[in-house]
Design an enzyme around this catalytic site. Sequence first.
Site, PDB file in Angstrom:
ATOM      1  N   SER A 180       0.935  -1.324  -0.002  1.00 49.58           N
ATOM      2  CA  SER A 180       0.176  -0.050   0.025  1.00 49.58           C
ATOM      3  C   SER A 180       0.882   1.084   0.019  1.00 49.58           C
ATOM      4  O   SER A 180       1.772   1.425  -0.577  1.00 49.58           O
ATOM      5  CB  SER A 180      -0.920  -0.131   1.365  1.00 49.58           C
ATOM      6  N   ASP A 347      -8.756  -2.547  -6.604  1.00 50.79           N
ATOM      7  CA  ASP A 347      -8.560  -3.733  -5.471  1.00 50.79           C
ATOM      8  C   ASP A 347      -9.520  -3.471  -4.076  1.00 50.79           C
ATOM      9  O   ASP A 347      -9.439  -4.103  -3.195  1.00 50.79           O
ATOM     10  CB  ASP A 347      -7.275  -3.790  -5.014  1.00 50.79           C
ATOM     11  N   HIS A 378      -7.484  -5.034  -1.290  1.00 50.76           N
ATOM     12  CA  HIS A 378      -6.464  -4.276  -0.672  1.00 50.76           C
ATOM     13  C   HIS A 378      -5.641  -5.040   0.571  1.00 50.76           C
ATOM     14  O   HIS A 378      -4.240  -5.018   0.594  1.00 50.76           O
ATOM     15  CB  HIS A 378      -6.884  -2.936  -0.502  1.00 50.76           C
TER      16      HIS A 378
END
Length: 427
Positions: A180, A347, A378
């Site tokens: 991320s 995602d 995610h």
Amino acid sequence: VSTQSTGILVLSFMPGAAALKPVVLVPGALASQIEAKLDKQSAPKWYCSKKSDWFTLWLSIEYILGPALNCWADNFKLEFEDGHFRNTAGVKTRVPGFGKSRTLDYADNHELLTYYKSLVDALLALEGAKEDVTVRSAPFDYRYSAPSPVNTDFQNRLQELIEETVRLNGGRRVVLVSHSLGGPTTATFLHSRSEQWKRDNVDSWISISGVFGGALKVVKAMVSHGVMDQLPNILSDRFVHRMVARTIMGNYFMLPRQPVYREGDILLRTPTTNYTVSNLGQMFTDMGVEKGPEMLATVSNSSFLGDPGLPVYCFNGKDIQTTASYFYEKQEDFPDEIPTDVWGDGDGTVPRRSLQVCHGWQSTKMVKEYSGEKRGEHGKILDNADLISSIVDIVTSSSTRSCGDNEVVCGVTGQTQVVRENETGEL
């Protein structure tokens, strides 16, 4: 003789352990725990402490619920003066567990929200693995981004951690693993290091769900919040969360950015204005966030989206409903009401165009995309067994992982291996 009982020298010379590359984990936003110590002159509510010893500021779930939220917000938010972000006066913060293996197993202090645990379990189960030696964590205060002094200090500590890890592992270079926000954070770090340093210390970089071009959810968090939809407003007031979100430097860093988003791409639409990457400053002015344009300017051109110049493996999800933009039907609803989503692919958190920035780098050796929420969402991607297996293969092998027999969609573009799931979720 057991490798676990003989320590670091065995890691250097035992057969089977020689191929094991050490790993340094860089987390995403919200995954690093932050501790605080208070010595304040005032507090927002009578029940909020002004003085304390060290305690968990993030994430202790009960601290962001009910009346306690007001205390948390005053301690967690940042102040912005003279062009710089800083903690609230009287609040000291630190990030615990730097360099340890298990620091990032969970995102909260009650061990309810798993994070890197499945991956760390797999890495520490490998022959020759040793806790705090072959797997190490690099948590950071995600409230601050480049080019702040706090983030610069983190980058210097990350360099020292990598160099120390190379020494502890007999000269074997590290594999960086990011998730991320850790993606653009790692990219920016590598861009600021010399080619010689990277050759000497970094074997490769595994990027998981990198937010390279920003995320629309950050726009929503700063406009109306409402991103914690699972919590009723009576339990965790979204306007308090919004106030905090508008002070966090890392949020400005994660806003959609050029060239991933073009000037004509609408991020948020109202009946009177289309907000794009070219007029985000105006959006903050229109919302009444007086210092918003100046805060946004501090992170302008602070992230690096170019090729890092070392082998990269890119993993991300796809085929999940993800916000592509927002709109308000009524001008009077802006910004306090929650806007309507315009959906696209991604995602579930990050749009696909942002995730795919690393796909185009010349140094990228593998691109792997997982279809659907179960395997590619995610956060859930970190528990994806195939992802973990792929990382283990990279860490234990001296060559690029080849496509397996069960991977029915597998192509090679130049020197980049491209693996994508089909619509049934099979590789």
